[in-house]
Design an enzyme around this catalytic site. Structure first.
Site, short mmCIF file in Angstrom:
data_model
loop_
_atom_site.label_atom_id
_atom_site.label_comp_id
_atom_site.label_asym_id
_atom_site.label_seq_id
_atom_site.Cartn_x
_atom_site.Cartn_y
_atom_site.Cartn_z
N GLU A 1 43.10 42.19 36.36
CA GLU A 1 42.66 43.59 36.43
C GLU A 1 43.70 44.47 37.11
OE1 GLU A 1 40.29 44.07 34.53
OE2 GLU A 1 39.63 41.99 34.42
N ALA B 1 35.25 41.27 34.83
CA ALA B 1 35.67 42.39 35.68
C ALA B 1 36.13 43.52 34.77
CB ALA B 1 36.79 41.97 36.63
N MET B 2 36.35 44.69 35.36
CA MET B 2 36.77 45.86 34.59
C MET B 2 37.82 46.64 35.37
SD MET B 2 36.61 47.62 31.91
CE MET B 2 37.67 49.04 31.69
N GLU B 3 38.90 47.02 34.64
CA GLU B 3 40.09 47.58 35.27
C GLU B 3 40.05 49.08 35.48
OE1 GLU B 3 41.19 47.58 30.76
OE2 GLU B 3 40.00 46.35 32.12
N GLU C 1 44.89 43.52 26.14
CA GLU C 1 44.29 42.29 26.64
C GLU C 1 45.19 41.06 26.42
OE1 GLU C 1 42.09 42.31 28.66
OE2 GLU C 1 40.97 44.16 28.33
#
Length: 883
Positions: free
Chosen positions: A299, A263-265, A321
């Protein structure tokens, strides 16, 4: 590989940006093969005389307007940049480019999948959208206008809040989004297509209403409930635990099938691999449900640890991260079982990160150089990074850690910062010196903690001597600050009061029956007094530091700790150490052609754990499961694949035979059918233990019927898949019919079908290699979908011991050929698939030669990407890299 070696980037060469972008307006006119992007930037010079150099790749440049004047003829354009010669201190720059989302199989930048437009910009994908300062320390205010055909793109989404929308001629429409917070371009997102929406709301602690929206394809609308609940739990948890409140009016999640990452925030518009959004009981397992909850949380938590405070440069990746993984681990622990979660995280670390630390791709959590940034999205940066954050928490306590977090946000909200800034906030908030923590960031490798003890009955003192070292690093090793959580246990299994002597008191934190030894030197001794009888040390409780522990426990001590210790990790670990001892003995027996043995200590410990009805069923299931084959191999300088595999299988079978009645009794007690599926920690624990017993029992031919019956009950995907997994390992006549039944049932659900591929790619069947060869020819296999690639090629190389490590080397050659083909389409995913080859020097001479040949074959590819080149060249020990 092309004749030019890729450039190596070094942390020491970092220079601050020479220009500031005050604001940017991005205008997209979407088209599958000819999307037009107009990029209007308000730029201010910071330096005095530098040319303006913008990053850009695979772009068709149409126009460059400098303060309204066309200057394209005066620009210098190459494959990776656009240079504009100007001495202006402030100016407007408008760049028009054309890109082809349809042809973008690398899935970086703007691409089209299943008829929908999607972006992935981290780490350096934005340069494939437009020319820009594609670096995390250039923060600006984004406004995005999207224009598209209405029929194909009913939904037009970007970051921030929607400020304008409407229809235009030709059955087209537009939407304008504005993000009120400055962000780097890696957090930019755009999504367009025909998607449906599941809506809810969250009321913040400030009593603001936040609209929550999850966008999916219409066929997946019934699989979003768990994701939405996970989002609301995440928001509530972050407010309660860290006082962090969401800052926009809307929070959106989009699920797409083709996505390189989990996924990407992106600020306010998270793009997710559909694997981490979609779930219902008949399609998703407990592991899927937990993964969704964790990744949704991860996320969302990035909104503050990554978005509001971001990285100065990509060498600081663990700043966001590692910290956010720690936060999502704590979140999951609070939602489910803290003890089970901690052990699962340690297992993942040891099976994946420890080997990385011991191989040619070893790097510190703050890498000092890279060729391709995508290659440093690793378990070291993420998982080991989280363990280093956990060290702060252990050293400072919950209150002290929260004080440090509060100061971090107070100082750095809206900034791009470094790991040093985080460490200074932790130190300053608590008035302590944490400078020694720096060594954790810059030293690669897993340190070893060697412990020796001495009991003096006359003085009733117990000494614990601790020595730390890093394999292969003698002169350069800098002692680490290692918190070692301990307890002392009597032979009756009771915790003893800990009273340090005068010299040790200043180096020990805590009081009562558990303490933390603060190891700061390479060798230190800690002494406890008033110990009336020789105790058993309970070491590294909760896995308080990411180290190898060396301590000479006797089998009886390990059995006692495994059955009585109050610390769940130590109980689990004690059985794992016992099992490793037994495995090492049997590996040696196998190599010598001697009879393999099941020790009395193993039988005693296994029985005690299995019969403990008061313990958490989830803990029991984890404890009775033997160490992973990967982790076993890591115990040897040279890995004897055949011996490790056969000793592991023999010991599991021997335990199954000896405890068949006990395992069957537990299985039948827990195999209660008919109840509705619940994602609840008690139910999850019961299913976990039941299926752990099933995996043992299915090693016995007479118990095959158990797996078959459980499979055909079709109660929930957790139980269905656990049964089918055990069936897939067997050579039973019903194996094929069960796998075919599953395929016919689920062939139209891509995520469930991934599971079908995974089971076969991981199978221990004698013809596993041939089965995988057939899988890549299957009509439902494609190299363009990362999930499908990972479910077959990723699983095959990582866990299929029999197939990948065939003595004839065909497994190596097969995977190498697949990587070469995949690299032409998606270098980022191809680089991940190379990982199993990186440890080629750890195997026997015959396998070493064959793996070396496979790596050489990959390196010889004339079209090799820098992603794959970096990993292969480092694995082969080549140093012909351009500095």
């Amino acid at each position: 590989m092309t004749s030019e070696s890729p450039i190596v980037h070094y942390l020491k060469d970092y220079q601050a940006p020479q220009f500031e972008i005050r604001s940017v307006l991005l205008e997209f006119d979407l088209h599958p093969t000819k999307t037009q992007v107009i990029n209007t930037m308000q730029i201010q010079r910071v330096s005095t005389n530098e040319d303006l150099v913008l990053a850009g790749e695979e772009l068709e440049l149409v126009s460059v307007l400098l303060n309204g004047q066309e200057v394209i003829e005066q620009c210098v354009v190459d494959a990776e940049s656009l240079t504009i010669m100007t001495g202006l201190s402030e100016f407007e720059l408008i760049i028009k480019t054309i890109i082809s989302p349809e042809k973008n199989t690398a899935l970086e930048g703007l691409y089209r999948t299943s008829g929908n437009y999607c972006t992935q910009c981290e780490a350096e994908g934005f340069r494939k959208i437009t020319y820009f300062f594609d670096r995390p320390d250039v923060l600006t205010l984004f406004t995005t206008k999207i224009v598209a055909d209405k029929a194909d793109n009913a939904v037009l989404l970007s970051n921030g809040n929607l400020i304008e929308s409407g229809d235009i001629d030709g059955n087209r429409h537009y939407a304008v989004w504005q993000d009120p917070y400055k962000k780097p371009c890696y957090l930019f997102a755009l999504v367009a297509g025909n998607l449906e929406c599941v809506e809810d709301q969250f009321i913040t602690a400030e009593k603001r209403s936040v609209a929550l929206k999850i966008y999916v394809e219409e066929r997946n609308l019934d699989k979003c409930e768990h994701a939405m609940e996970s989002l609301k739990k995440s928001m509530l948890w972050d407010e309660a635990r860290f006082g962090l409140i969401y800052d926009l009016d809307i929070y959106m999640i989009v699920a797409v099938d083709d996505f390189n990452m989990g996924a990407m925030e992106n600020k306010g518009l998270n793009v997710f691999n559909s694997k981490f959004v979609l779930a219902k009981p008949d399609t998703a397992t407990d592991v899927d449900y937990e993964g969704i909850e964790a990744v949704i949380g991860h996320e969302y938590f990035h909104n503050w640890t990554g978005n509001r405070v971001t990285c100065r440069d990509w060498f600081q990746l663990t700043l966001k991260e590692g910290l956010t993984v720690f936060r999502d681990q704590e979140f999951t622990a609070d939602m489910l079982s803290p003890a089970v979660k901690r052990i699962e995280d340690v297992k993942r670390l040891r099976s994946n990160q420890f080997p990385e630390d011991a191989g040619p791709m070893a790097h510190p959590i703050q890498p000092q150089s890279y060729i391709e940034m995508n290659n440093f999205y690793t378990v070291t940066v993420y998982e080991k990074g989280a363990e280093v954050v956990r060290l702060y928490h252990t050293l400072l306590g919950e209150v002290g850690f929260r004080k440090g977090m509060d100061l971090y946000f107070l100082r750095h909200d809206g900034q791009a910062v470094t790991v040093v800034d985080f460490r200074n906030a932790m130190a300053d908030a608590n008035g302590v010196d944490l400078s020694q923590m720096h060594a954790w960031y810059v030293q690669a490798g897993t340190p070893t903690l060697k412990v020796e003890t001495l009991y003096d009955a006359l003085s009733q003192t117990f000494q614990i001597k601790c020595h730390q070292y890093l394999e292969g690093a003698i002169e350069d090793f800098k002692p680490l600050l290692i918190p070692i959580k301990i307890a002392l246990i009597s032979e009756q299994g009771e915790l003893l009061e800990l009273i340090p002597d005068v010299d040790s008191a200043t180096k020990i934190m805590g009081e009562g029956k558990e303490a933390v030894l603060r190891l700061t030197q390479q060798t230190e001794t800690f002494t406890f007094t008033s110990i009336v009888a020789k105790p058993i040390p309970s070491l590294l409780r909760g896995f308080s530091a990411p180290v190898h522990l060396e301590y000479d426990y006797s089998d009886s001590e390990l059995s006692l700790l495994a059955s009585t210790d109050s610390d769940s990790f130590v109980r689990w670990e004690s059985f794992q150490v016992l099992a490793l001892k037994a495995l090492k003995v049997n590996i040696e027996c196998y190599e010598k052609g001697q009879k393999l043995v099941l020790s009395s200590a193993m039988k005693q410990a296994f029985s005690g754990i299995l019969q403990d009805h008061s313990a958490d069923a989830g803990l029991i299931s984890l404890t009775i499961t033997l160490p992973d084959i990967t982790y076993i191999g890591e115990q040897f300088e040279e890995i004897n694949v055949d011996a490790v595999y056969h000793a592991h299988k023999w010991l599991r079978t021997a335990l199954a035979e000896h405890f068949e009645a006990d395992l069957l009794a537990v299985y039948k007690r827990l195999n209660q059918s008919g109840g509705a599926y619940r994602y609840h920690k008690d139910d999850i624990a019961s299913r976990k233990l039941k299926n752990a017993c099933l995996r043992y029992l299915m090693l016995l031919p007479q118990q095959f019927v158990l797996g078959k019956e459980q499979y055909y009950q079709q109660e929930n995907m957790t139980d269905v898949l656990a049964a089918l997994e055990t069936i897939s390992h067997s050579s039973h006549a019903d194996r094929v019919s069960c796998l075919e039944h599953f395929y016919q049932h689920w062939k139209n659900d891509s995520l469930v079908l991934d599971k079908w591929f995974t089971l076969q790619a991981a199978s221990h069947h004698i013809h596993a290699f041939e089965h995988v060869q057939e899988l890549v020819k299957h009509a439902d296999f494609t190299l363009t979908n990362p999930n499908r690639v990972r479910s077959v090629l990723g699983v095959f190389g990582r866990v299929n011991v029999l197939g990948f490590h065939r003595k004839d080397g065909l497994g190596y050659q097969f995977l190498a050929e697949q990587i070469i083909q995949l690299d032409k389409l998606n270098p980022q995913v191809a680089a991940r698939i190379v990982a199993p080859f990186t440890h080629w020097q750890r195997y026997d001479e015959s396998r070493r030669k064959k793996m070396h040949s496979a790596l050489t074959l990959i390196l010889a590819s004339s079209t090799l990407s820098k992603d794959v080149y970096e990993i292969v060249s480092k694995s082969l020990g080549q140093s012909a890299l351009q500095g």
